[in-house]
Scaffold this motif. Structure first.
Motif, PDB file in Angstrom:
ATOM      1  N   ARG A   1       0.818  -1.204   0.000  1.00 36.61           N
ATOM      2  CA  ARG A   1       0.000   0.000   0.000  1.00 36.61           C
ATOM      3  C   ARG A   1       0.859   1.264   0.000  1.00 36.61           C
ATOM      4  O   ARG A   1       0.687   2.154  -0.843  1.00 36.61           O
ATOM      5  CB  ARG A   1      -0.884  -0.044   1.244  1.00 36.61           C
ATOM      6  N   SER A   2       1.828   1.320   0.902  1.00 39.13           N
ATOM      7  CA  SER A   2       2.661   2.535   0.956  1.00 39.13           C
ATOM      8  C   SER A   2       3.514   2.663  -0.287  1.00 39.13           C
ATOM      9  O   SER A   2       3.697   3.762  -0.808  1.00 39.13           O
ATOM     10  CB  SER A   2       3.592   2.522   2.160  1.00 39.13           C
ATOM     11  N   GLU A   3       4.020   1.515  -0.736  1.00 40.05           N
ATOM     12  CA  GLU A   3       4.907   1.542  -1.914  1.00 40.05           C
ATOM     13  C   GLU A   3       4.132   2.090  -3.108  1.00 40.05           C
ATOM     14  O   GLU A   3       4.606   2.978  -3.821  1.00 40.05           O
ATOM     15  CB  GLU A   3       5.410   0.126  -2.170  1.00 40.05           C
ATOM     16  N   THR A   4       2.920   1.571  -3.289  1.00 40.97           N
ATOM     17  CA  THR A   4       2.112   2.010  -4.427  1.00 40.97           C
ATOM     18  C   THR A   4       1.724   3.474  -4.297  1.00 40.97           C
ATOM     19  O   THR A   4       1.757   4.221  -5.274  1.00 40.97           O
ATOM     20  CB  THR A   4       0.852   1.146  -4.527  1.00 40.97           C
ATOM     21  N   THR A   5       1.381   3.878  -3.061  1.00 40.06           N
ATOM     22  CA  THR A   5       1.011   5.272  -2.863  1.00 40.06           C
ATOM     23  C   THR A   5       2.156   6.201  -3.240  1.00 40.06           C
ATOM     24  O   THR A   5       1.957   7.202  -3.922  1.00 40.06           O
ATOM     25  CB  THR A   5       0.625   5.511  -1.393  1.00 40.06           C
ATOM     26  N   LEU A   6       3.377   5.841  -2.812  1.00 40.87           N
ATOM     27  CA  LEU A   6       4.513   6.716  -3.103  1.00 40.87           C
ATOM     28  C   LEU A   6       4.853   6.745  -4.582  1.00 40.87           C
ATOM     29  O   LEU A   6       5.172   7.799  -5.135  1.00 40.87           O
ATOM     30  CB  LEU A   6       5.733   6.292  -2.293  1.00 40.87           C
ATOM     31  N   THR A   7       4.764   5.595  -5.250  1.00 39.37           N
ATOM     32  CA  THR A   7       5.045   5.620  -6.685  1.00 39.37           C
ATOM     33  C   THR A   7       3.914   6.330  -7.412  1.00 39.37           C
ATOM     34  O   THR A   7       4.137   6.992  -8.420  1.00 39.37           O
ATOM     35  CB  THR A   7       5.233   4.210  -7.272  1.00 39.37           C
ATOM     36  N   TYR A   8       2.709   6.197  -6.883  1.00 41.50           N
ATOM     37  CA  TYR A   8       1.579   6.893  -7.490  1.00 41.50           C
ATOM     38  C   TYR A   8       1.794   8.413  -7.419  1.00 41.50           C
ATOM     39  O   TYR A   8       1.561   9.143  -8.374  1.00 41.50           O
ATOM     40  CB  TYR A   8       0.300   6.496  -6.751  1.00 41.50           C
ATOM     41  N   LEU A   9       2.266   8.866  -6.269  1.00 41.20           N
ATOM     42  CA  LEU A   9       2.491  10.301  -6.107  1.00 41.20           C
ATOM     43  C   LEU A   9       3.719  10.772  -6.870  1.00 41.20           C
ATOM     44  O   LEU A   9       3.940  11.966  -7.021  1.00 41.20           O
ATOM     45  CB  LEU A   9       2.682  10.634  -4.627  1.00 41.20           C
ATOM     46  N   GLY A  10       4.528   9.836  -7.322  1.00 41.37           N
ATOM     47  CA  GLY A  10       5.705  10.218  -8.090  1.00 41.37           C
ATOM     48  C   GLY A  10       6.872  10.634  -7.215  1.00 41.37           C
ATOM     49  O   GLY A  10       7.857  11.149  -7.710  1.00 41.37           O
ATOM     50  N   ILE A  11       6.753  10.413  -5.892  1.00 42.59           N
ATOM     51  CA  ILE A  11       7.865  10.766  -5.012  1.00 42.59           C
ATOM     52  C   ILE A  11       9.016   9.806  -5.243  1.00 42.59           C
ATOM     53  O   ILE A  11      10.178  10.177  -5.220  1.00 42.59           O
ATOM     54  CB  ILE A  11       7.403  10.748  -3.536  1.00 42.59           C
ATOM     55  N   VAL A  12       8.651   8.548  -5.469  1.00 45.23           N
ATOM     56  CA  VAL A  12       9.662   7.553  -5.766  1.00 45.23           C
ATOM     57  C   VAL A  12       9.342   7.020  -7.154  1.00 45.23           C
ATOM     58  O   VAL A  12       8.195   6.732  -7.457  1.00 45.23           O
ATOM     59  CB  VAL A  12       9.600   6.404  -4.748  1.00 45.23           C
ATOM     60  N   ASN A  13      10.358   6.922  -7.988  1.00 52.59           N
ATOM     61  CA  ASN A  13      10.102   6.402  -9.325  1.00 52.59           C
ATOM     62  C   ASN A  13      10.986   5.190  -9.582  1.00 52.59           C
ATOM     63  O   ASN A  13      12.185   5.307  -9.739  1.00 52.59           O
ATOM     64  CB  ASN A  13      10.379   7.489 -10.360  1.00 52.59           C
ATOM     65  N   ILE A  14      10.344   4.025  -9.582  1.00 50.36           N
ATOM     66  CA  ILE A  14      11.141   2.804  -9.740  1.00 50.36           C
ATOM     67  C   ILE A  14      11.003   2.242 -11.142  1.00 50.36           C
ATOM     68  O   ILE A  14      11.417   1.127 -11.417  1.00 50.36           O
ATOM     69  CB  ILE A  14      10.715   1.748  -8.712  1.00 50.36           C
ATOM     70  N   ALA A  15      10.417   3.037 -12.039  1.00 49.33           N
ATOM     71  CA  ALA A  15      10.141   2.517 -13.381  1.00 49.33           C
ATOM     72  C   ALA A  15      11.412   2.052 -14.095  1.00 49.33           C
ATOM     73  O   ALA A  15      11.382   1.093 -14.844  1.00 49.33           O
ATOM     74  CB  ALA A  15       9.426   3.569 -14.206  1.00 49.33           C
ATOM     75  N   ASP A  16      12.546   2.706 -13.819  1.00 47.77           N
ATOM     76  CA  ASP A  16      13.772   2.310 -14.494  1.00 47.77           C
ATOM     77  C   ASP A  16      14.240   0.936 -14.057  1.00 47.77           C
ATOM     78  O   ASP A  16      14.797   0.178 -14.822  1.00 47.77           O
ATOM     79  CB  ASP A  16      14.900   3.321 -14.196  1.00 47.77           C
ATOM     80  N   PHE A  17      13.978   0.652 -12.781  1.00 50.82           N
ATOM     81  CA  PHE A  17      14.438  -0.631 -12.256  1.00 50.82           C
ATOM     82  C   PHE A  17      13.456  -1.746 -12.589  1.00 50.82           C
ATOM     83  O   PHE A  17      13.827  -2.787 -13.106  1.00 50.82           O
ATOM     84  CB  PHE A  17      14.607  -0.529 -10.731  1.00 50.82           C
ATOM     85  N   ALA A  18      12.197  -1.493 -12.287  1.00 49.90           N
ATOM     86  CA  ALA A  18      11.226  -2.580 -12.367  1.00 49.90           C
ATOM     87  C   ALA A  18      10.428  -2.562 -13.661  1.00 49.90           C
ATOM     88  O   ALA A  18       9.626  -3.436 -13.894  1.00 49.90           O
ATOM     89  CB  ALA A  18      10.279  -2.493 -11.175  1.00 49.90           C
ATOM     90  N   GLY A  19      10.657  -1.580 -14.494  1.00 49.68           N
ATOM     91  CA  GLY A  19       9.848  -1.479 -15.706  1.00 49.68           C
ATOM     92  C   GLY A  19       8.674  -0.571 -15.480  1.00 49.68           C
ATOM     93  O   GLY A  19       8.499   0.431 -16.150  1.00 49.68           O
ATOM     94  N   THR A  20       7.889  -0.916 -14.488  1.00 45.93           N
ATOM     95  CA  THR A  20       6.779  -0.055 -14.113  1.00 45.93           C
ATOM     96  C   THR A  20       6.331  -0.499 -12.733  1.00 45.93           C
ATOM     97  O   THR A  20       6.900  -1.418 -12.168  1.00 45.93           O
ATOM     98  CB  THR A  20       5.630  -0.163 -15.122  1.00 45.93           C
ATOM     99  N   SER A  21       5.350   0.164 -12.161  1.00 44.28           N
ATOM    100  CA  SER A  21       4.800  -0.312 -10.894  1.00 44.28           C
ATOM    101  C   SER A  21       3.331   0.034 -10.873  1.00 44.28           C
ATOM    102  O   SER A  21       2.869   0.851 -11.665  1.00 44.28           O
ATOM    103  CB  SER A  21       5.519   0.341  -9.720  1.00 44.28           C
ATOM    104  N   LEU A  22       2.620  -0.601  -9.978  1.00 48.07           N
ATOM    105  CA  LEU A  22       1.173  -0.376  -9.944  1.00 48.07           C
ATOM    106  C   LEU A  22       0.856   1.100  -9.747  1.00 48.07           C
ATOM    107  O   LEU A  22      -0.045   1.640 -10.373  1.00 48.07           O
ATOM    108  CB  LEU A  22       0.548  -1.195  -8.817  1.00 48.07           C
ATOM    109  N   GLY A  23       1.615   1.751  -8.880  1.00 52.10           N
ATOM    110  CA  GLY A  23       1.357   3.161  -8.618  1.00 52.10           C
ATOM    111  C   GLY A  23       1.586   4.016  -9.852  1.00 52.10           C
ATOM    112  O   GLY A  23       0.785   4.891 -10.185  1.00 52.10           O
ATOM    113  N   THR A  24       2.685   3.740 -10.553  1.00 51.15           N
ATOM    114  CA  THR A  24       2.971   4.487 -11.777  1.00 51.15           C
ATOM    115  C   THR A  24       1.857   4.259 -12.791  1.00 51.15           C
ATOM    116  O   THR A  24       1.389   5.203 -13.441  1.00 51.15           O
ATOM    117  CB  THR A  24       4.307   4.014 -12.377  1.00 51.15           C
TER     118      THR A  24
END
Lengths: 514, 317
Positions: free
Chosen positions: A441-464
């Protein structure tokens, strides 16, 4: 003397004199009728009786299966991002052709006038893919035009977005032009269509106008039978490269299929067929595409994989740290406990968003985004677990079995982790099952808000994915809906499962806070 | 009691101090926001940074920071987002929107939440209870932005009942403003409703099975009388403190909901300050959010003691 004599007697008893006291009977209590059941087996039985948690467990199973299989089954990866098929609804050709209203890439277009309708029809005639699925509504408006009543019809229609694209202009290299022609000969699919010059169609720049028009709004001219009159260019002087492949059926033989462009050729290609040529298969998007042109079916799988693995990792680390910390606190008590508790209290009060932001700013450039994200979770995540273990230790440490072990000389460490800790394991498993959805939940919320962007590592994330879906929510709700649904189901299922586990391991806590 | 409160307050200030110090040092370790080349304010900004001690040891910088905050109420000026403006003034100007939206949400959600909780508890193990519990569970598990999406899509877009985003302007109490707030208020409320429903249901089911309830019934009270006078009163020991906690956190607001519905509030400001790397603003809001968390926790704990004097404060856990 007496003593010695007796001793001697007992020392040399011949073996035969011994007699087995009881060989065939057992000295135990009467055997239990039922099978003995351990702690875990008992919990499992109780868990199975809880219908909601069993459903939760099954949902988790299917979601995990989905995220495992979807990237394998999908014909795409998250790196495949189509530039034209952006935010397109679900589409599978074989199902779309059955016309049952699903997977047909349907989108609604409101207020289409006659000229627009003619254009849809023209696309259908030229490419052979009819974008028009259904006319939903026809509105007639009567207006006065130069003293005469004129009826204008506007339509609300449903079209197949994938066919809608029709033609595009594309600049190809000579080599590519040849390759496509070869491919056309092999498969019999027409990719390159005759060229249309803008000057022949009243300077309209749309690639989809191939017919003679009477004005620059695209109103077509019809012949006597009411058919479109082709406006294909015959200007062979400007032809970009020789064309020797499949021609249109009604081609008189002098239409040109390309146009000069410095060092390359410009062509009109049917995008659907061009896509098939480039990708080796027709478009097939089970969940549609998102605003990046990614296949959502694959992207959700990839994104959720990361979330789940990350959550598991965080839970394991937090569990270990929390268990050791809580054990030390609970076991030693007193001043040690108080100081450690204060430290935990202070850390606990730091808002998580602050921790993750500062870690992103400081650590991410040094150790990478994902490890620093992990550290952020670990920094405060273990506190709950520590409190739990501490409580369990307070409960057990004064019990007799601990005293017995201590009397036998067990060390502190052994007492803590061999004797007391196993008693707390039920509680720990339960809390772990409830930690996982929290982390996701927190991980998705943070990627959703764009505070953390893991797209380069994981390809994408649910939040993104969700924040990408959010931007086009009104025109293509599916791009938000599918990731959101997966996410919601995952969290609900994990919570159901976790609550079930808690009830199963601690029957006395049942219903305390569900 | 008094001693306990003082102890808690001292520890709270201490915690706040430590967290502020940590954040301050970490923020100052980052390179300060760069000025656009040829900016006419370069000299002023550099002079100001010099005065704030940017090239002195961190602890000294922290001392200057604290001195400014306490003597002049000066939290610094914004670096990026509101270039050159006093961050505290910006912060204060963002408070009303957050507070009003959250106030409406609390007014809406607490009565509904408690009522649903009572209903579920009284009809325990019937379909009413099952439905309410399942919904509660779903709402608690899923973060608010997921159902905010549903609200925005269905109520604001499909049905067109409400505007998509909150109205701009500062006429906080006008009708159009109120209507434009409703989607945000609803999205905020669902989670709070679910929270209160769960707490109330759990407490009430436990109280309803206790022996004094049986006594109340045997001495001739009707079910309603017994529930209202005895059971509910006991539930309030837990519910009222959480209402207090909720009221304190209204000034914090929700980061995501404010972003989604473009509520011009503190939460959005915080997000912007993070994404825009506006450190003075970030610093102020971090202190603010930490303080809210601390105060809310203390108020909840202390109010237990006031509501139910049997709960002794400061006793060992």
């Amino acid at each position: 003397m007496m003593n010695e004599a007796t001793k001697n007697i007992y020392e040399d008893i011949p073996k035969e004199m011994f007699e087995l006291a009881q060989q065939d009977e057992t000295l135990h209590d009467t055997k239990l009728e039922t099978k003995a059941r351990g702690y875990f087996a008992d919990a499992l039985v109780r868990f199975r009786k809880n219908r909601a948690s069993v459903i939760g467990a099954w949902i988790i199973f299917f979601l995990l299966l989905f995220s495992l299989l979807s990237p394998i089954l999908s014909k795409y990866t998250v790196r495949d991002q189509d530039k034209y098929y952006v935010n397109y609804p679900p589409y599978i050709r074989s199902i779309a052709e059955k016309k049952i209203g699903i997977f047909d890439g349907a989108a609604v277009h409101a207020s289409q006038n006659e000229a627009a309708m003619a254009q849809w029809k023209a696309v259908a005639i030229e490419t052979g893919y009819d974008p028009l699925l259904k006319i939903l509504e026809t509105t007639e408006t009567v207006s006065l035009y130069r003293g005469k009543e004129r009826i204008t019809k506007t339509y609300k229609i449903q079209t197949n977005k994938y066919y809608e694209q029709g033609m595009i202009f594309r600049v190809l290299s000579f080599q590519e032009f040849e390759d496509i022609q070869k491919w056309q000969d092999e498969t019999g699919i027409q990719v390159i269509y005759p060229f249309v010059e803008a000057k022949d169609i009243k300077d309209i720049t749309s690639a989809n106008v191939w017919y003679q028009v009477s004005d620059n709004k695209g109103t077509p001219k019809y012949d006597k039978e009411g058919n479109f009159i082709p406006a294909y260019s015959t200007n062979t002087a400007k032809e970009g490269a020789p064309y020797h492949s499949k021609r249109l059926e009604n081609d008189p033989g002098n239409w040109i299929y390309s146009m000069q462009k410095s060092g390359a050729v410009q062509c009109r290609v049917c995008y659907y067929n061009y896509y098939t040529y480039v990708n080796g298969h027709e478009p097939m998007y089970i969940m549609g595409t998102n605003s990046m042109g990614m296949d959502l079916f694959c992207a959700i799988g990839i994104g959720s994989r990361f979330s789940i693995i990350f959550a598991l990792l965080v839970s394991v680390i937090n569990l270990t740290i929390g268990a050791v910390y809580g054990a030390i606190q609970g076991y030693y008590g007193g001043a040690v406990d108080m100081i450690m508790d204060r430290i935990a209290d202070i850390l606990y009060e730091v808002p998580f968003i602050v921790v993750s932001t500062l870690f992103q700013l400081h650590l991410a450039p040094k150790v990478g985004v994902v490890p620093s994200f992990l550290f952020a979770f670990v920094l405060t995540g273990w506190i709950g677990m520590a409190a739990l273990v501490r409580k369990q230790f307070y409960r057990f440490k004064s019990q007799e079995f601990v005293m017995a072990a201590r009397t036998l000389g067990a060390s502190d460490w052994r007492l803590m982790f061999k004797h007391i800790f196993p008693n707390a394991i039920g509680t720990i498993i339960t809390s772990c099952a409830l930690t996982i959805p929290g982390v996701i939940r927190s991980e998705t919320t943070l990627t959703y808000l764009g505070i953390v962007n893991i797209a380069d590592f994981a390809g994408t994330s649910l939040g993104t994915l969700m924040s990408q879906g959010q931007t086009s929510m009104t025109s293509s709700p599916h791009a938000m809906f599918f990731p959101a649904m997966y996410f919601a189901l995952l969290l609900i299922a994990f919570n159901l499962f976790g609550n079930g586990l808690r009830d199963a391991f601690n029957p006395s806590l049942r219903g305390v806070d569900d | 009691m008094g001693k306990y409160v003082i102890k808690r307050l001292i520890f709270m200030v201490f915690t706040l101090f430590i967290i502020t110090l940590m954040c301050f040092v970490l923020v100052r370790m980052l390179p300060p926001a760069e000025l656009p080349p040829g900016d006419p304010h370069t000299k002023i900004v550099e002079a100001r940074r010099e005065a704030l001690g940017y090239n002195k040891p961190y602890l000294e910088q922290f001392g200057i920071f604290l001195k400014n905050v306490f003597t002049k109420g000066d939290w610094g000026v914004s670096d990026v987002l509101y270039f050159g403006q006093d961050v505290f003034a910006i912060f204060v100007s963002k408070l009303p929107a957050t507070m009003i939206v959250n106030f409406y949400s609390i007014i809406l959600s607490i009565p509904i939440g408690i009522a649903l909780g009572i209903w579920a508890a009284l009809r325990k193990n019937t379909w009413v209870d099952d439905t309410i519990s399942t919904l509660t569970m779903a709402l608690i598990s899923v973060p608010s932005f997921v159902y905010a999406f549903l609200i925005q899509y269905f109520l604001a877009f499909k049905l067109g009942w409400f505007p998509f985003l909150m109205k701009e302007g500062t006429d906080w109490f006008s009708w159009p403003m109120f209507v434009s707030m409703i989607p945000a208020v609803l999205s905020l409320s669902l989670g709070v409703i679910a929270g209160f429903t769960r707490t109330t249901r759990a407490e009430l089911t436990e109280v309803l099975t206790s022996e004094f309830m049986l006594l109340a019934r045997t001495k001739g009270l009707t079910k309603v009388q017994a529930t209202v006078r005895h059971a509910l009163k006991n539930c309030m020991v837990v519910i009222v403190p959480s209402i207090f906690g909720e009221f304190i956190s209204i000034i914090g607001g929700s980061l995501i909901i404010e972003k989604l519905f473009s509520v011009p509030g503190v939460g959005q400001l915080y997000l912007n300050s993070i994404n825009g790397r506006d450190y003075p603003l970030f610093m102020l809001l971090t202190v603010f959010y930490t303080a809210i968390g601390l105060v809310a926790a203390i108020v909840v704990d202390i109010s237990y003691g006031f509501i139910d004097p049997r709960i002794r404060m400061g006793s060992k856990k």
